[in-house]
Design an enzyme around this catalytic site. Structure first.
Site, PDB file in Angstrom:
ATOM      1  CG  ASP A  93      -1.806   1.227   1.295  1.00 19.05           C
ATOM      2  OD1 ASP A  93      -2.940   1.131   0.796  1.00 19.05           O
ATOM      3  OD2 ASP A  93      -1.373   2.268   1.828  1.00 19.05           O
ATOM      4  CE1 TYR A 132       0.324   7.689   2.925  1.00 16.90           C
ATOM      5  CE2 TYR A 132       0.893   5.509   2.117  1.00 16.90           C
ATOM      6  CZ  TYR A 132       0.046   6.340   2.832  1.00 16.90           C
ATOM      7  OH  TYR A 132      -1.053   5.814   3.451  1.00 16.90           O
ATOM      8  CE  LYS A 152      -4.003   4.703   0.993  1.00 16.56           C
ATOM      9  NZ  LYS A 152      -2.558   4.455   0.934  1.00 16.56           N
TER      10      LYS A 152
END
Length: 266
Positions: free
Chosen positions: A43, A48, A73
């Site tokens: 993930d 990030y 995401k």
């Protein structure tokens, strides 16, 4: 590894590696090590700033692409239809992949439906195997699904023993959305590894508090993505499929739920 069947009939590993705060060489090494240890769900997120490193590790790991399940995401400022379309291509480029297994909207935005429209188009084109959302509370989740044609496959949310999100999970079950837990170890905000209830249960099975937490969520059919950069902890976290908590033990952990966020997302 136990799998969860999503609402479009694809299978997703129930336990994976979270990569929040992992950067640079440490990120690449951790992802490679996790895959060597048997992890297949990785993930990441644009927020990030490590998609490139995750992609490098995937290329170098030697495991066939179809055996891996990669999630990322989309976040602000890509919170519009056109910006999301560009962000999709950017993630594919950074991850160096032909397709992404699961793409999520990172958090509720005013333009979430516009973002989702762009994601639905990419899903139809085969760029994603599944699409979903993240950090949508029960009210926002229900509002969202009433407007979208494709029910989110996953809602990734804060969930740990102090904020178990059982009510949200029950709401999502009615529509067919799986729950995924980020920060199952509370990211250090509480001394969860020394919780007496978890230690007592762990002593019975020869398991750590961390393993009891992960087993608890797995038995609730909640996908979990603990983060660690240490090989021994990666092995510990994935070694939870050789025992089962009984109903009394599950209830004891349920009773730890304070039903309060530790991170302010809700």
């Amino acid at each position: 590894m136990k799998q969860i069947t999503l609402n479009n009939n694809i299978e997703m590993p129930i336990l994976g590696l979270g990569t929040w705060t992992l950067r640079g060489d440490q990120c690449e090494e951790t992802v490679r090590t996790a895959i060597e240890c048997g992890y297949r769900l990785i993930d990441t997120a644009q927020m990030y700033q490590n998609e490139r490193e995750v992609g490098n590790a995937i290329k170098a790991c030697g495991v066939p692409r179809e055996e891996l399940f990669i999630t990322t995401k989309i976040c602000s400022p890509n919170d519009s239809y056109e910006a999301t379309k560009k962000a999709i291509e950017k993630s594919l480029e950074e991850l160096q992949l032909d397709y992404i297994d699961l793409m999520l909207i990172h958090e509720p935005y005013d333009n979430s439906q516009d973002m989702y429209r762009a994601m639905k188009e990419a899903y139809a084109e085969g760029k994603f195997r599944a699409i979903g959302i993240s950090n949508f509370n029960p009210r926002l989740y229900e509002d969202f699904v009433k407007e979208c044609e494709i029910i989110p496959a996953v809602n990734q949310v804060e969930a740990h023993i102090y904020h178990g999100q059982k009510e949200l999970q029950e709401t999502m079950k009615k529509y067919g959305t799986a729950m995924e837990a980020w920060s199952p170890f509370t990211a250090g905000k509480k001394d969860v590894f020394h919780n007496e209830v978890l230690l007592e249960i762990g002593n019975k099975y020869g398991k750590t508090a961390a393993q009891i937490i992960l087993r608890y969520f797995v038995q609730r059919d909640v996908i979990v993505i603990p983060k660690s950069s240490k090989k021994e902890r990666l092995i510990e976290n994935i070694s939870i499929f050789d025992f089962e908590l009984n109903d009394e033990e599950m209830k004891k952990i349920d009773d730890l739920d304070e039903k309060t966020t530790l991170f302010g997302w809700y």
